[in-house]
Scaffold this motif. Sequence first.
Motif, mmCIF file in Angstrom:
data_model
loop_
_atom_site.group_PDB
_atom_site.id
_atom_site.type_symbol
_atom_site.label_atom_id
_atom_site.label_comp_id
_atom_site.label_asym_id
_atom_site.label_seq_id
_atom_site.Cartn_x
_atom_site.Cartn_y
_atom_site.Cartn_z
ATOM 1 N N ALA A 27 0.846 -1.193 0.000
ATOM 2 C CA ALA A 27 0.000 0.000 0.000
ATOM 3 C C ALA A 27 0.876 1.235 0.000
ATOM 4 O O ALA A 27 1.922 1.279 0.650
ATOM 5 N N LEU A 28 0.443 2.258 -0.745
ATOM 6 C CA LEU A 28 1.157 3.523 -0.806
ATOM 7 C C LEU A 28 0.410 4.557 0.027
ATOM 8 O O LEU A 28 -0.806 4.686 -0.093
ATOM 9 N N HIS A 29 1.145 5.306 0.855
ATOM 10 C CA HIS A 29 0.547 6.297 1.743
ATOM 11 C C HIS A 29 0.991 7.695 1.344
ATOM 12 O O HIS A 29 2.165 7.935 1.079
ATOM 13 N N TYR A 30 0.020 8.632 1.328
ATOM 14 C CA TYR A 30 0.309 10.050 1.115
ATOM 15 C C TYR A 30 -0.278 10.813 2.306
ATOM 16 O O TYR A 30 -1.493 10.821 2.493
ATOM 17 N N ASN A 31 0.570 11.444 3.106
ATOM 18 C CA ASN A 31 0.136 12.200 4.269
ATOM 19 C C ASN A 31 0.331 13.687 4.006
ATOM 20 O O ASN A 31 1.449 14.129 3.700
ATOM 21 N N TYR A 32 -0.752 14.471 4.136
ATOM 22 C CA TYR A 32 -0.745 15.880 3.791
ATOM 23 C C TYR A 32 -0.668 16.739 5.053
ATOM 24 O O TYR A 32 -1.417 16.517 6.010
ATOM 25 N N SER A 46 5.448 3.689 1.985
ATOM 26 C CA SER A 46 4.800 2.428 1.614
ATOM 27 C C SER A 46 4.548 1.596 2.859
ATOM 28 O O SER A 46 5.194 1.776 3.894
ATOM 29 N N GLU A 47 3.576 0.715 2.740
ATOM 30 C CA GLU A 47 3.241 -0.176 3.848
ATOM 31 C C GLU A 47 3.208 -1.610 3.346
ATOM 32 O O GLU A 47 2.499 -1.926 2.381
ATOM 33 N N THR A 48 3.965 -2.473 3.981
ATOM 34 C CA THR A 48 3.999 -3.892 3.639
ATOM 35 C C THR A 48 3.806 -4.704 4.902
ATOM 36 O O THR A 48 4.527 -4.505 5.888
ATOM 37 N N ASP A 49 2.799 -5.577 4.885
ATOM 38 C CA ASP A 49 2.494 -6.414 6.056
ATOM 39 C C ASP A 49 2.300 -5.574 7.317
ATOM 40 O O ASP A 49 2.733 -5.942 8.416
ATOM 41 N N GLY A 50 1.643 -4.419 7.167
ATOM 42 C CA GLY A 50 1.326 -3.578 8.307
ATOM 43 C C GLY A 50 2.464 -2.701 8.791
ATOM 44 O O GLY A 50 2.310 -1.958 9.758
ATOM 45 N N ILE A 51 3.623 -2.750 8.132
ATOM 46 C CA ILE A 51 4.780 -1.949 8.543
ATOM 47 C C ILE A 51 4.949 -0.781 7.575
ATOM 48 O O ILE A 51 5.091 -0.977 6.368
ATOM 49 N N TYR A 52 4.937 0.460 8.122
ATOM 50 C CA TYR A 52 5.040 1.662 7.296
ATOM 51 C C TYR A 52 6.490 2.097 7.175
ATOM 52 O O TYR A 52 7.246 2.098 8.152
ATOM 53 N N ASN A 53 6.884 2.507 5.960
ATOM 54 C CA ASN A 53 8.233 2.969 5.693
ATOM 55 C C ASN A 53 8.176 4.280 4.926
ATOM 56 O O ASN A 53 7.675 4.324 3.804
ATOM 57 N N LYS A 54 8.663 5.353 5.548
ATOM 58 C CA LYS A 54 8.696 6.651 4.874
ATOM 59 C C LYS A 54 9.750 6.627 3.774
ATOM 60 O O LYS A 54 10.879 6.219 4.002
ATOM 61 N N ILE A 55 9.363 7.083 2.570
ATOM 62 C CA ILE A 55 10.268 7.076 1.432
ATOM 63 C C ILE A 55 10.802 8.474 1.149
ATOM 64 O O ILE A 55 12.007 8.664 0.965
#
Length: 281
Positions: A60-65, A80-89
């Motif tokens: 999943a891709l996350h965009y936080n404004y 991005s989020e993989t298996d519930g773990i979020y990683n800021k790119i």
Amino acid sequence: MQSSVKSLFYLVLCAVVAISSCRKEPDVSPVGDEYAVVSGKKISKVIYSENPRMYISEDALHYNYKYDSAGKLLCVEYGSETDGIYNKISETVFEYDDNKLKSIKIGDQEHCSFIYGSGGRLSKVESESAYYGEMDVDCNYDNHGHLSTVENTGWRWVYAWNGDDIVRSEMFVKQINDEADEESDPGLEYSYKLQEFTYSGIINNFNVLIDGLCLPQWGEIKWNSRAIAFMKFIGSFPSLHLPVVYNNDGTALTIKYERNSDGDIFRIVMDGYRVWELEYK
């Protein structure tokens, strides 16, 4: 090298379309399903995901404004989020001169400056990237004030409008003839990408652009993970209405919208498996 150049073109194109398409909001107050957002809230987060099909990734891709106290967009955090773990790119930061966008910065690697011409319309984008070098892009408009072309020395996007909606976008790439005299035979242009759009009656009053929904673009939403954290998050959508069909080089994709209890669109589904979930504040 070719993919790197394409990604930079994609970055700058999104910047140009987003700024150049800013339009006056309708004078009529949002009523019922005629508008995308009826509550007056701003988008705080967009989560994009794809249902597993044809070996498509489940990430999943996350965009936080983030906004200032006046509601002006300050930055967009992308991860991005993989298996519930979020990683800021990465993070895109916006700089203004009064209320006019002056420049944007993506991490420590990319920077774009915006030059405005007569009538306050965007005339040029100057881009500098640690990966792709420098590139200038020029913008041209038709007699109605609509963006008609976006171009540099190697490529050109052409837009066709029906009222205030883009119904067709086509990219032309210059094929240089190395053996010819460039002054007498500068080369030929060939069409690289064609996109067509069919619209609903829903007026798009989202306060930010929804990445990949139907912006004229180079490729798929996850085509370049850094490119999609770019300038398309600012300004109004290129077209007045939301699309219901996106025809990408002959492949027609249908788009459906779902509303929450406030009456705002909170879920968008393209082709049955691409999903955007919108959060408001």
